[in-house]
Design a protein around this motif. Structure first.
Motif, short mmCIF file in Angstrom:
data_model
loop_
_atom_site.label_atom_id
_atom_site.label_comp_id
_atom_site.label_asym_id
_atom_site.label_seq_id
_atom_site.Cartn_x
_atom_site.Cartn_y
_atom_site.Cartn_z
N VAL A 35 2.64 4.58 0.39
CA VAL A 35 1.96 3.43 0.99
C VAL A 35 2.39 2.15 0.27
O VAL A 35 2.32 2.07 -0.96
CB VAL A 35 0.43 3.58 0.90
N PHE A 36 2.80 1.14 1.05
CA PHE A 36 3.22 -0.15 0.48
C PHE A 36 2.11 -0.73 -0.38
O PHE A 36 0.93 -0.73 -0.01
CB PHE A 36 3.58 -1.12 1.61
N ASP A 37 2.51 -1.30 -1.56
CA ASP A 37 1.51 -1.79 -2.51
C ASP A 37 1.79 -3.20 -3.00
O ASP A 37 1.00 -3.75 -3.77
CB ASP A 37 1.44 -0.83 -3.70
N GLY A 38 2.90 -3.82 -2.59
CA GLY A 38 3.14 -5.19 -3.02
C GLY A 38 4.59 -5.48 -3.34
O GLY A 38 5.45 -4.59 -3.34
N ASN A 39 4.85 -6.75 -3.62
CA ASN A 39 6.19 -7.20 -3.98
C ASN A 39 6.35 -7.25 -5.50
O ASN A 39 5.39 -7.45 -6.23
CB ASN A 39 6.45 -8.60 -3.42
N VAL A 40 7.59 -7.08 -5.93
CA VAL A 40 7.90 -7.20 -7.35
C VAL A 40 8.62 -8.54 -7.54
O VAL A 40 9.57 -8.84 -6.81
CB VAL A 40 8.81 -6.04 -7.83
N PRO A 41 8.20 -9.37 -8.49
CA PRO A 41 8.85 -10.68 -8.70
C PRO A 41 10.33 -10.52 -9.02
O PRO A 41 10.74 -9.57 -9.71
CB PRO A 41 8.09 -11.25 -9.91
N ASP A 42 11.12 -11.44 -8.53
CA ASP A 42 12.56 -11.42 -8.81
C ASP A 42 12.80 -11.65 -10.30
O ASP A 42 12.17 -12.50 -10.93
CB ASP A 42 13.29 -12.51 -8.02
N GLY A 43 13.75 -10.90 -10.83
CA GLY A 43 14.15 -11.07 -12.22
C GLY A 43 15.50 -11.72 -12.32
O GLY A 43 16.14 -12.03 -11.30
#
Length: 224
Positions: A163-171
């Motif tokens: 289940v989708f849980d969110g975005n990860v910030p770009d590094g």
């Protein structure tokens, strides 16, 4: 029993008796410290993905949640490798942290796993999970590993859900030398005992065969 036949019989007995030891010596597996089952076709690769090829088998006693990181086009959304590590803006973690700590080498693919999205993976009670530390991928400075890594045999097991849980910030970007497998791990060599086992088998077989031929030759000569 004819004396010559006795020698042949003893040689054969020695060969037969020691053969199981020879075979066992040649089949010592690298999975003693990581009990991934033989039913997994890429067993050796799975084991090697753990740091020092070490993992533990855990049978879940209750429903458990892990995470998986994948691309925003849904590639790598489903897979057998999971982690308990949570990467999010709330703890200052970025896609670069995911890629490095889970050793998501960017030359895998195409496409590479950019770890832009996070999902929760729910596993049912009773499922076997193999847990250890993600090992490095070459170049080690680019993909050192170090995060918790969990492996499941089948993503389609009833009760497993993604289940989708969110975005990860770009590094930040990786250095240019991180996009090739320079210094990749060599294919594992057979155990040294395997070579000893093969040579011992050949030696016993040759001795047995030679003794048997000599015995038969003498029997024929004595029959005239």
């Amino acid at each position: 029993m004819i004396k010559q036949n006795c020698g042949a019989w003893l040689s054969g007995l020695t060969f037969i008796g020691l053969s199981p030891l020879v075979i066992v010596a040649g089949q010592i597996r690298a999975s003693a410290a990581c009990p991934v089952p033989d039913s997994i076709s890429d067993q050796a690769t799975v084991i090697a993905s753990f740091l020092n090829s070490e993992c533990t088998k855990q049978t879940l006693t209750q429903e458990t949640t892990y995470y998986r990181y994948y691309n925003n086009d849904n590639t790598y959304k489903f897979g057998r490798y999971l982690t308990s590590n949570f990467y999010d803006s709330s703890n200052g973690k970025t896609t670069l942290d995911v890629i490095q700590e889970l050793a998501l080498a960017q030359y895998f693919g195409p496409p590479p796993n950019l770890a832009q999205l996070r999902e929760t993976v729910t596993l049912p009670a009773g499922l076997d999970v193999y847990i250890g530390i993600a090992g490095p991928q070459p170049p080690n400075v680019c993909y050192p590993g170090g995060a918790t890594q969990a492996f499941i045999e089948n993503t389609r097991t009833p009760g497993v859900s993604f289940v989708f849980d969110g975005n990860v910030p770009d590094g930040s970007s990786l250095s240019a030398n991180c996009y090739s497998a320079t210094g990749a791990k060599p294919i594992p060599e057979p155990s040294p005992l395997f070579g000893i086992g093969v040579l011992a088998t050949i030696g016993f077989a040759a001795a047995f065969n030679r003794t048997l031929i000599e015995s038969k030759t003498k029997q024929i000569a004595n029959s005239y």
